[in-house]
Motif scaffolding. Sequence first.
Motif, PDB file in Angstrom:
ATOM      1  N   GLY A  41       0.946  -1.176  -0.043  1.00 39.37           N
ATOM      2  CA  GLY A  41       0.092  -0.106   0.048  1.00 39.37           C
ATOM      3  C   GLY A  41       0.728   1.166  -0.039  1.00 39.37           C
ATOM      4  N   GLY A  42       0.201   2.537  -0.310  1.00 37.51           N
ATOM      5  CA  GLY A  42       0.903   3.710  -0.438  1.00 37.51           C
ATOM      6  C   GLY A  42       1.601   4.279   0.541  1.00 37.51           C
ATOM      7  N   GLU A  45       4.745   2.609   1.415  1.00 36.83           N
ATOM      8  CA  GLU A  45       5.600   3.025   0.303  1.00 36.83           C
ATOM      9  C   GLU A  45       6.126   4.264   0.364  1.00 36.83           C
ATOM     10  OE1 GLU A  45       6.020   1.298  -2.640  1.00 36.83           O
ATOM     11  OE2 GLU A  45       7.139   2.757  -3.611  1.00 36.83           O
ATOM     12  N   LYS A 194      11.580   1.289  -7.588  1.00 39.53           N
ATOM     13  CA  LYS A 194      10.016   1.388  -8.376  1.00 39.53           C
ATOM     14  C   LYS A 194       9.968   2.573  -9.465  1.00 39.53           C
ATOM     15  CE  LYS A 194       6.777  -0.048  -5.954  1.00 39.53           C
ATOM     16  NZ  LYS A 194       6.019  -0.021  -4.735  1.00 39.53           N
ATOM     17  N   ILE A 222      -1.423  -1.911 -11.942  1.00 40.10           N
ATOM     18  CA  ILE A 222      -0.744  -2.651 -10.805  1.00 40.10           C
ATOM     19  C   ILE A 222      -1.403  -2.080  -9.602  1.00 40.10           C
ATOM     20  CG2 ILE A 222       1.570  -2.399  -9.811  1.00 40.10           C
ATOM     21  CD1 ILE A 222       1.950  -3.115 -12.779  1.00 40.10           C
ATOM     22  N   SER A 223      -1.809  -2.943  -8.930  1.00 39.36           N
ATOM     23  CA  SER A 223      -2.473  -2.482  -7.267  1.00 39.36           C
ATOM     24  C   SER A 223      -2.539  -3.661  -6.729  1.00 39.36           C
ATOM     25  CB  SER A 223      -4.026  -2.100  -7.946  1.00 39.36           C
ATOM     26  OG  SER A 223      -4.022  -0.673  -8.355  1.00 39.36           O
ATOM     27  N   ARG A 224      -2.827  -3.424  -5.419  1.00 38.32           N
ATOM     28  CA  ARG A 224      -3.260  -4.560  -4.440  1.00 38.32           C
ATOM     29  C   ARG A 224      -4.571  -5.213  -5.039  1.00 38.32           C
ATOM     30  NH1 ARG A 224      -5.315  -2.915  -0.310  1.00 38.32           N
ATOM     31  NH2 ARG A 224      -5.379  -0.558  -1.053  1.00 38.32           N
ATOM     32  N   LYS A 229     -10.136  -1.296  -6.215  1.00 35.12           N
ATOM     33  CA  LYS A 229      -9.479  -1.054  -7.327  1.00 35.12           C
ATOM     34  C   LYS A 229      -9.941  -1.665  -8.676  1.00 35.12           C
ATOM     35  CE  LYS A 229      -6.019   0.267  -4.533  1.00 35.12           C
ATOM     36  NZ  LYS A 229      -5.429   1.668  -4.470  1.00 35.12           N
ATOM     37  N   GLY A 253       0.122  -7.455  -8.644  1.00 37.25           N
ATOM     38  CA  GLY A 253      -0.206  -6.687  -7.182  1.00 37.25           C
ATOM     39  C   GLY A 253      -0.143  -7.775  -6.041  1.00 37.25           C
ATOM     40  N   GLY A 254       0.307  -7.037  -5.073  1.00 38.56           N
ATOM     41  CA  GLY A 254       0.430  -8.175  -3.809  1.00 38.56           C
ATOM     42  C   GLY A 254      -0.506  -7.842  -3.004  1.00 38.56           C
ATOM     43  N   ASP A 289       9.831  -4.281  -6.379  1.00 34.17           N
ATOM     44  CA  ASP A 289       9.833  -2.980  -6.921  1.00 34.17           C
ATOM     45  C   ASP A 289      10.659  -2.780  -8.393  1.00 34.17           C
ATOM     46  OD1 ASP A 289       8.696  -2.233  -4.552  1.00 34.17           O
ATOM     47  OD2 ASP A 289      10.452  -1.082  -3.894  1.00 34.17           O
ATOM     48  N   ILE A 292       7.946  -4.143 -10.551  1.00 33.83           N
ATOM     49  CA  ILE A 292       6.720  -3.251 -10.775  1.00 33.83           C
ATOM     50  C   ILE A 292       7.255  -2.256 -11.603  1.00 33.83           C
ATOM     51  CG2 ILE A 292       5.335  -1.499  -9.706  1.00 33.83           C
ATOM     52  CD1 ILE A 292       5.008  -3.441  -7.490  1.00 33.83           C
ATOM     53  N   GLY A 312      -3.621   7.497  -5.073  1.00 34.49           N
ATOM     54  CA  GLY A 312      -3.320   6.425  -6.395  1.00 34.49           C
ATOM     55  C   GLY A 312      -1.904   6.801  -6.738  1.00 34.49           C
ATOM     56  N   LEU A 313      -1.136   6.417  -6.076  1.00 31.23           N
ATOM     57  CA  LEU A 313       0.359   6.340  -6.306  1.00 31.23           C
ATOM     58  C   LEU A 313       0.938   5.845  -7.688  1.00 31.23           C
ATOM     59  CD1 LEU A 313       2.409   5.648  -2.907  1.00 31.23           C
ATOM     60  CD2 LEU A 313       1.960   7.934  -4.064  1.00 31.23           C
ATOM     61  N   THR A 314       0.181   4.876  -7.844  1.00 29.88           N
ATOM     62  CA  THR A 314       0.335   3.925  -9.032  1.00 29.88           C
ATOM     63  C   THR A 314       0.245   4.711 -10.438  1.00 29.88           C
ATOM     64  OG1 THR A 314      -1.761   3.331  -8.914  1.00 29.88           O
ATOM     65  CG2 THR A 314      -0.080   1.702  -8.271  1.00 29.88           C
ATOM     66  N   GLU A 317       3.299   7.077 -10.402  1.00 31.32           N
ATOM     67  CA  GLU A 317       4.372   6.112 -10.928  1.00 31.32           C
ATOM     68  C   GLU A 317       4.525   6.014 -12.660  1.00 31.32           C
ATOM     69  OE1 GLU A 317       4.342   3.711  -6.738  1.00 31.32           O
ATOM     70  OE2 GLU A 317       3.780   2.558  -8.429  1.00 31.32           O
TER      71      GLU A 317
HETATM   72  N1  UDP Z   1       2.647  -1.810  -5.018  1.00 30.69           N
HETATM   73  C1  UDP Z   1       3.471  -2.652  -4.669  1.00 30.69           C
HETATM   74  N2  UDP Z   1       3.304  -4.130  -4.985  1.00 30.69           N
HETATM   75  C2  UDP Z   1       1.872  -4.340  -5.197  1.00 30.69           C
HETATM   76  C3  UDP Z   1       0.777  -3.477  -5.475  1.00 30.69           C
HETATM   77  C4  UDP Z   1       1.359  -2.234  -5.292  1.00 30.69           C
HETATM   78  O1  UDP Z   1       4.541  -2.453  -4.307  1.00 30.69           O
HETATM   79  O2  UDP Z   1       1.914  -5.698  -5.558  1.00 30.69           O
HETATM   80  C5  UDP Z   1       2.752  -0.319  -4.808  1.00 30.69           C
HETATM   81  C6  UDP Z   1       2.420   0.424  -5.821  1.00 30.69           C
HETATM   82  O3  UDP Z   1       3.240   0.642  -6.877  1.00 30.69           O
HETATM   83  C7  UDP Z   1       2.207   1.952  -5.144  1.00 30.69           C
HETATM   84  C8  UDP Z   1       1.733   1.464  -3.943  1.00 30.69           C
HETATM   85  O4  UDP Z   1       1.983  -0.048  -3.506  1.00 30.69           O
HETATM   86  O5  UDP Z   1       3.628   2.424  -4.761  1.00 30.69           O
HETATM   87  C9  UDP Z   1       0.146   1.510  -3.763  1.00 30.69           C
HETATM   88  O6  UDP Z   1      -0.317   2.809  -3.665  1.00 30.69           O
HETATM   89  P1  UDP Z   1      -1.516   3.626  -4.254  1.00 30.69           P
HETATM   90  O7  UDP Z   1      -1.658   4.795  -3.517  1.00 30.69           O
HETATM   91  O8  UDP Z   1      -1.761   3.250  -5.587  1.00 30.69           O
HETATM   92  O9  UDP Z   1      -2.694   2.418  -3.453  1.00 30.69           O
HETATM   93  P2  UDP Z   1      -2.980   1.808  -2.177  1.00 30.69           P
HETATM   94  O10 UDP Z   1      -2.500   0.402  -2.056  1.00 30.69           O
HETATM   95  O11 UDP Z   1      -2.344   2.949  -0.984  1.00 30.69           O
HETATM   96  O12 UDP Z   1      -4.489   1.911  -1.961  1.00 30.69           O
END
Ligand code: UDP
Length: 406
Positions: A41-42, A45, A194, A222-224, A229, A253-254, A289, A292, A312-314, A317
């Motif tokens: 999650g962001g 991160e 990343k 790319i997202s959890r 999402k 995503g993870g 990283d 991704i 939405g850091l993605t 990115e």
């Molecule tokens: N991310 C990651 N691995 C994953 C999925 C997402 O490292 O498997 C990173 C993604 O690159 C971003 C952050 O986790 O830097 C997600 O932040 P975002 O604000 O997009 O969403 P959040 O997960 O906080 O809702």
Amino acid sequence: MSGIKDYLPFAGEAGVEELFLLAGRLRGRPVRHVNSTAVGGGVAEILTRMMPLLKDLGVETRWDVIKGNERFFRITKAMHNALHGGSDPIGAGDFAFFLEVNRENAREMDLADEINFIHDPQPIALVEERSGRGGRWVWRCHIDFTEPQPAVWEFLKGYVERYDCAVFSAPAFARPLGVRQVLISPSIDPLSDKNRDLPEATVQEVCDRFKIDRSRPVVAQISRFDYLKDPVGVIRAYKLVKPHVDCQLVLAGGGATDDPEGAKVLEEVRREAEGDPDVFVLFLPPASDVEINALQRAATVVLQKSLKEGFGLTVAEALWKAKPVVASAVGGIPLQVTHRHSGILTHSIEGTAYWVKQLLNEPDYAAKLGANGRVHIANNFLITRHIRDYLLTFLSLFESKDIVYL
Ligand code: UDP
């Protein structure tokens, strides 16, 4: 690990000097960050990247993660969904348990630090401790607050108002509150694994490892694996595009340790993707990283089809990599994407499919959107701007409460 001086090419000499100046004025005032997960999650991160830079600036700072059991994180996830307009049931017993876990954590923490910077709802009630221990308290909200469920918001509001100020990511999230509100959007680190430049050979190696064919277009999100999402919506949009353009879809995503719903969402995604060898559902371990970074760089178009989104850091990115982005017009995303200038904003599966098709068919237009997006991120959403805003907020806590600094 990068030091703050490595950011001269991004922030300029004056920008870096200003950070040292502000940090110098904070000397003797330690800062403690508290959130609910060290990985995924962001929030994690950003903190992972920001902590060493704050230390390099001479800010005494630490980061603690609250502990909780499965029930606690199930309740906080239900609260998280409710704050995003969802209707997961949360009973009086759940609220009581939430408070009990916060109090247990407070007992174990030495909350005497001068500035307590508490992230998101999970540890919000630690502020109960301030009467006995003093200090300055900031609540930093990273989530989309456009339509919070009233009962959950009322419960949290009682705690928010015990802080000195509340920090939100976007103007749309500001609420009527009896405490000062500050708007600070999140950021990305251009020097992290990343986001740093990658050799083409690394991008190719990652694609080969996942068997992604780079001779055909790649659409990626790319997202959890989280309902908010909308990964299933992404697959449905892809299915509308596929008969017209022979593309592939990467959903990578993870999970996050504070999100118990991930496995269920992943299962639904796998079911929706079944039978199509051009859909790649990649469950990535933490610390992926470089993978991704490479997947974002390999993408022809990047999607962020969130139903709600704090920031939405993605998105940042992908734009930093000059990628054309098609993203939902929700939460903090429109801060990053101006429709048809620095990306595309959509409101539905059909709209997403329409624009993905357009961008795959018009590479010059797509490249222009990506290039504009990169400039926008460089000007507004890099980590040095974010650190500056935090330092100013910290300093303002020691000034008159009537003065608004940001
Ligand atoms: N991310 C990651 N691995 C994953 C999925 C997402 O490292 O498997 C990173 C993604 O690159 C971003 C952050 O986790 O830097 C997600 O932040 P975002 O604000 O997009 O969403 P959040 O997960 O906080 O809702």
